[in-house]
Design a protein around this motif. Sequence first.
Motif, PDB file in Angstrom:
ATOM      1  N   GLY A  33      33.691 -32.937  25.972  1.00  0.00           N
ATOM      2  CA  GLY A  33      31.817 -32.173  25.333  1.00  0.00           C
ATOM      3  C   GLY A  33      33.277 -31.101  24.967  1.00  0.00           C
ATOM      4  N   VAL A  34      31.855 -31.866  23.233  1.00  0.00           N
ATOM      5  CA  VAL A  34      32.313 -31.323  21.916  1.00  0.00           C
ATOM      6  C   VAL A  34      31.656 -29.969  22.126  1.00  0.00           C
ATOM      7  CG1 VAL A  34      32.455 -31.345  19.651  1.00  0.00           C
ATOM      8  CG2 VAL A  34      32.999 -33.222  20.960  1.00  0.00           C
ATOM      9  N   THR A  35      31.769 -29.598  21.822  1.00  0.00           N
ATOM     10  CA  THR A  35      31.448 -27.384  21.491  1.00  0.00           C
ATOM     11  C   THR A  35      31.548 -27.234  20.235  1.00  0.00           C
ATOM     12  OG1 THR A  35      33.568 -26.876  22.522  1.00  0.00           O
ATOM     13  CG2 THR A  35      32.171 -27.080  23.918  1.00  0.00           C
ATOM     14  N   LYS A  36      31.386 -27.707  19.126  1.00  0.00           N
ATOM     15  CA  LYS A  36      31.614 -27.060  17.814  1.00  0.00           C
ATOM     16  C   LYS A  36      30.141 -26.608  16.885  1.00  0.00           C
ATOM     17  CE  LYS A  36      31.455 -31.846  15.922  1.00  0.00           C
ATOM     18  NZ  LYS A  36      32.794 -32.755  14.873  1.00  0.00           N
ATOM     19  N   ALA A  37      28.995 -27.212  17.777  1.00  0.00           N
ATOM     20  CA  ALA A  37      28.363 -26.644  17.605  1.00  0.00           C
ATOM     21  C   ALA A  37      27.774 -25.303  18.081  1.00  0.00           C
ATOM     22  CB  ALA A  37      26.777 -27.889  17.714  1.00  0.00           C
ATOM     23  N   LEU A  78      41.979 -29.722  20.050  1.00  0.00           N
ATOM     24  CA  LEU A  78      41.140 -29.657  18.678  1.00  0.00           C
ATOM     25  C   LEU A  78      41.355 -31.120  18.217  1.00  0.00           C
ATOM     26  CD1 LEU A  78      40.561 -27.430  16.739  1.00  0.00           C
ATOM     27  CD2 LEU A  78      43.117 -28.345  15.809  1.00  0.00           C
ATOM     28  N   ILE A  79      39.577 -31.475  17.459  1.00  0.00           N
ATOM     29  CA  ILE A  79      38.854 -32.579  17.421  1.00  0.00           C
ATOM     30  C   ILE A  79      39.052 -32.816  15.924  1.00  0.00           C
ATOM     31  CG2 ILE A  79      37.917 -33.195  19.337  1.00  0.00           C
ATOM     32  CD1 ILE A  79      35.020 -32.574  17.766  1.00  0.00           C
ATOM     33  N   ARG A  80      39.274 -31.589  14.935  1.00  0.00           N
ATOM     34  CA  ARG A  80      40.026 -31.967  13.707  1.00  0.00           C
ATOM     35  C   ARG A  80      41.581 -31.974  12.910  1.00  0.00           C
ATOM     36  NH1 ARG A  80      37.329 -28.306   9.055  1.00  0.00           N
ATOM     37  NH2 ARG A  80      38.552 -26.454   9.684  1.00  0.00           N
ATOM     38  N   LEU A 130      35.982 -44.380   6.871  1.00  0.00           N
ATOM     39  CA  LEU A 130      36.635 -43.417   5.779  1.00  0.00           C
ATOM     40  C   LEU A 130      36.111 -41.774   5.793  1.00  0.00           C
ATOM     41  CD1 LEU A 130      35.848 -46.087   2.900  1.00  0.00           C
ATOM     42  CD2 LEU A 130      37.654 -45.992   4.397  1.00  0.00           C
ATOM     43  N   ARG A 131      36.692 -41.574   6.872  1.00  0.00           N
ATOM     44  CA  ARG A 131      36.701 -39.799   7.236  1.00  0.00           C
ATOM     45  C   ARG A 131      38.220 -40.307   7.507  1.00  0.00           C
ATOM     46  NH1 ARG A 131      33.551 -35.964  10.510  1.00  0.00           N
ATOM     47  NH2 ARG A 131      34.842 -36.255  12.167  1.00  0.00           N
ATOM     48  N   GLU A 132      38.630 -39.737   8.735  1.00  0.00           N
ATOM     49  CA  GLU A 132      39.967 -39.023   9.075  1.00  0.00           C
ATOM     50  C   GLU A 132      40.060 -40.584   9.799  1.00  0.00           C
ATOM     51  OE1 GLU A 132      37.877 -37.948  11.060  1.00  0.00           O
ATOM     52  OE2 GLU A 132      37.866 -37.222  12.813  1.00  0.00           O
ATOM     53  N   GLY A 133      41.652 -40.267   9.626  1.00  0.00           N
ATOM     54  CA  GLY A 133      42.560 -41.896  10.195  1.00  0.00           C
ATOM     55  C   GLY A 133      43.503 -42.158   9.576  1.00  0.00           C
ATOM     56  N   THR A 159      39.316 -43.108  17.667  1.00  0.00           N
ATOM     57  CA  THR A 159      38.823 -43.233  16.694  1.00  0.00           C
ATOM     58  C   THR A 159      37.186 -42.601  15.979  1.00  0.00           C
ATOM     59  OG1 THR A 159      38.442 -44.759  14.550  1.00  0.00           O
ATOM     60  CG2 THR A 159      37.757 -45.153  16.569  1.00  0.00           C
ATOM     61  N   ASN A 160      36.977 -42.667  15.047  1.00  0.00           N
ATOM     62  CA  ASN A 160      35.537 -41.678  14.722  1.00  0.00           C
ATOM     63  C   ASN A 160      34.504 -42.656  13.315  1.00  0.00           C
ATOM     64  OD1 ASN A 160      34.576 -38.931  15.067  1.00  0.00           O
ATOM     65  ND2 ASN A 160      34.119 -39.229  13.060  1.00  0.00           N
ATOM     66  N   LEU A 161      33.908 -43.017  13.925  1.00  0.00           N
ATOM     67  CA  LEU A 161      33.398 -43.698  13.302  1.00  0.00           C
ATOM     68  C   LEU A 161      31.983 -42.741  12.916  1.00  0.00           C
ATOM     69  CD1 LEU A 161      33.210 -47.077  14.681  1.00  0.00           C
ATOM     70  CD2 LEU A 161      34.615 -45.963  12.730  1.00  0.00           C
ATOM     71  N   GLY A 198      35.298 -42.700  20.068  1.00  0.00           N
ATOM     72  CA  GLY A 198      34.279 -42.028  19.236  1.00  0.00           C
ATOM     73  C   GLY A 198      33.796 -40.861  19.499  1.00  0.00           C
ATOM     74  N   ASN A 199      31.921 -40.861  19.445  1.00  0.00           N
ATOM     75  CA  ASN A 199      31.312 -39.535  19.671  1.00  0.00           C
ATOM     76  C   ASN A 199      29.811 -40.148  19.901  1.00  0.00           C
ATOM     77  OD1 ASN A 199      29.739 -40.177  16.768  1.00  0.00           O
ATOM     78  ND2 ASN A 199      31.657 -39.543  15.114  1.00  0.00           N
ATOM     79  N   SER A 200      28.629 -39.156  19.470  1.00  0.00           N
ATOM     80  CA  SER A 200      27.675 -39.053  20.208  1.00  0.00           C
ATOM     81  C   SER A 200      26.696 -41.222  19.556  1.00  0.00           C
ATOM     82  CB  SER A 200      26.235 -39.076  20.234  1.00  0.00           C
ATOM     83  OG  SER A 200      27.078 -37.565  21.091  1.00  0.00           O
ATOM     84  N   ALA A 201      27.236 -41.579  18.409  1.00  0.00           N
ATOM     85  CA  ALA A 201      27.475 -42.817  17.945  1.00  0.00           C
ATOM     86  C   ALA A 201      27.563 -44.269  18.456  1.00  0.00           C
ATOM     87  CB  ALA A 201      27.693 -42.776  16.976  1.00  0.00           C
ATOM     88  N   LEU A 218      34.630 -40.850  25.451  1.00  0.00           N
ATOM     89  CA  LEU A 218      33.971 -40.438  24.225  1.00  0.00           C
ATOM     90  C   LEU A 218      34.009 -39.127  24.014  1.00  0.00           C
ATOM     91  CD1 LEU A 218      30.964 -43.875  24.451  1.00  0.00           C
ATOM     92  CD2 LEU A 218      33.675 -43.393  23.146  1.00  0.00           C
ATOM     93  N   ARG A 219      33.538 -38.409  22.476  1.00  0.00           N
ATOM     94  CA  ARG A 219      34.109 -36.987  22.670  1.00  0.00           C
ATOM     95  C   ARG A 219      32.177 -37.196  21.904  1.00  0.00           C
ATOM     96  NH1 ARG A 219      37.315 -39.593  19.301  1.00  0.00           N
ATOM     97  NH2 ARG A 219      36.269 -38.968  17.539  1.00  0.00           N
ATOM     98  N   LEU A 220      31.672 -36.286  22.805  1.00  0.00           N
ATOM     99  CA  LEU A 220      29.493 -35.654  23.138  1.00  0.00           C
ATOM    100  C   LEU A 220      29.914 -34.751  22.719  1.00  0.00           C
ATOM    101  CD1 LEU A 220      29.007 -38.188  25.533  1.00  0.00           C
ATOM    102  CD2 LEU A 220      29.522 -38.907  23.327  1.00  0.00           C
ATOM    103  N   GLY A 221      29.074 -34.819  21.784  1.00  0.00           N
ATOM    104  CA  GLY A 221      28.160 -32.783  21.164  1.00  0.00           C
ATOM    105  C   GLY A 221      26.813 -33.143  21.458  1.00  0.00           C
ATOM    106  N   GLU A 222      26.777 -33.244  19.582  1.00  0.00           N
ATOM    107  CA  GLU A 222      24.761 -34.253  19.683  1.00  0.00           C
ATOM    108  C   GLU A 222      24.255 -34.550  20.768  1.00  0.00           C
ATOM    109  OE1 GLU A 222      24.142 -35.391  15.801  1.00  0.00           O
ATOM    110  OE2 GLU A 222      21.556 -35.521  16.120  1.00  0.00           O
ATOM    111  N   ALA A 223      24.773 -35.648  21.451  1.00  0.00           N
ATOM    112  CA  ALA A 223      24.011 -36.334  22.425  1.00  0.00           C
ATOM    113  C   ALA A 223      23.514 -35.518  23.566  1.00  0.00           C
ATOM    114  CB  ALA A 223      24.363 -37.493  22.808  1.00  0.00           C
TER     115      ALA A 223
END
Length: 361
Positions: A33-37, A78-80, A130-133, A159-161, A198-201, A218-223
């Motif tokens: 569960g991603v809490t960054k927002a 820590l996801i960053r 082409l972000r982190e990785g 990975t993060n897409l 990945g994330n909500s995508a 999966l690391r989910l925040g927005e969804a």
Amino acid sequence: MTAPRLGIDLDKICHNARILVERLGKHGISVTGVTKATLGSAEIAVALLEAGVKRLGDSRIENIEAMRLAHVPASMTLIRSPMLSQAKRVVRHADVSCNTEIAVIQKLSFEAQKADRNHGVILMVELGDLREGIMPDDLMQTVRKTLSLPNIVFKGIGTNLACRSGVSPDGDNMAILSELADSIEATLGLTVEIVSGGNSANIEWALSGAKIGRINDLRLGEAILLGCETLHRQPIDGLHTDAITLCAEVIEAKSKPSKPSGRIAQNAFGEAPPVTDRGLVTQAILAVGQQDIDPSGLQAPIGIEVMGASSDHLILETDCFELSVGAEVVFQLNYSALVRAMTSPFVTKVMKSSSTDYYPR
Ligand SMILES: *Cc1c(COP(=O)(O)O)cnc(C)c1O
């Protein structure tokens, strides 16, 4: 009640998270569960845990520290990629961090030894967005180096897409991540515990009946918070899209010309807005602005249109509402409006829930 304010319905957030945990669980995928927002909101964090997320993830160590301070009982990632300058705090407060630079992992190892703790590392892999990785060809040697560092525990890969370039998760890039996990295990004789796809995508891919392979997280925040997937921003069946709303107050309501008068140069944000004459319009000003929200990310009630905003004024037009001074307008938010509202000290956060279970003590 004070305005502007975010109304946060913890029951709806918990419901959203639970549905996603259940649906993905059927495919062997757990949810971080991603809490960054949420600016480290302990109440929201506990609602996510209540729903069955396996661990929490946040991009900012400050948020993780806030949740620790509130005694949120969870493993935290820590996801960053950690800043070198924050390595000590990361080791102290996060159980795991996502990493791409061996210099950072070395510093984490150094600080973990000093603190007499172990720190988990997930290595992030570049798969096209082409972000982190780490480039896939360099992964094996980075795993080797990671394994050699004292007090560092290699936890897995991820990975993060769809964040920088909008690259969609699909059978091809997900299969590459799975193959990398397999080849690390075959080459180094160890178990890759976490393969975070990945994330909500990734939800559409994960629930499409596709071969899941080795992906188990999966690391989910927005969804969870907004109830929509993030490739096309469509609502997810069965989820609430109004778990979090913004309420703001009218401070001026007048009939005004739609066309400005005088010589036109730049506005407060260096733009020269296009002008059309639509005659007299009913305009309302709300006491909220660019400091607090992203005006383009607000969805107003039907019959009200968001025209723009300066730092402290949000301009609306309406053809059917009676928006008098003191009236309140409720908006749905997109992610960018949500993040700004959550982090604005001028926006009050009002939590609502049917039970007190969400409030950590
Ligand atoms: C923000 C973020 C997530 C969560 O993304 P959502 O679109 O909110 O699900 C996952 N992983 C990383 C690395 C992120 O930065």
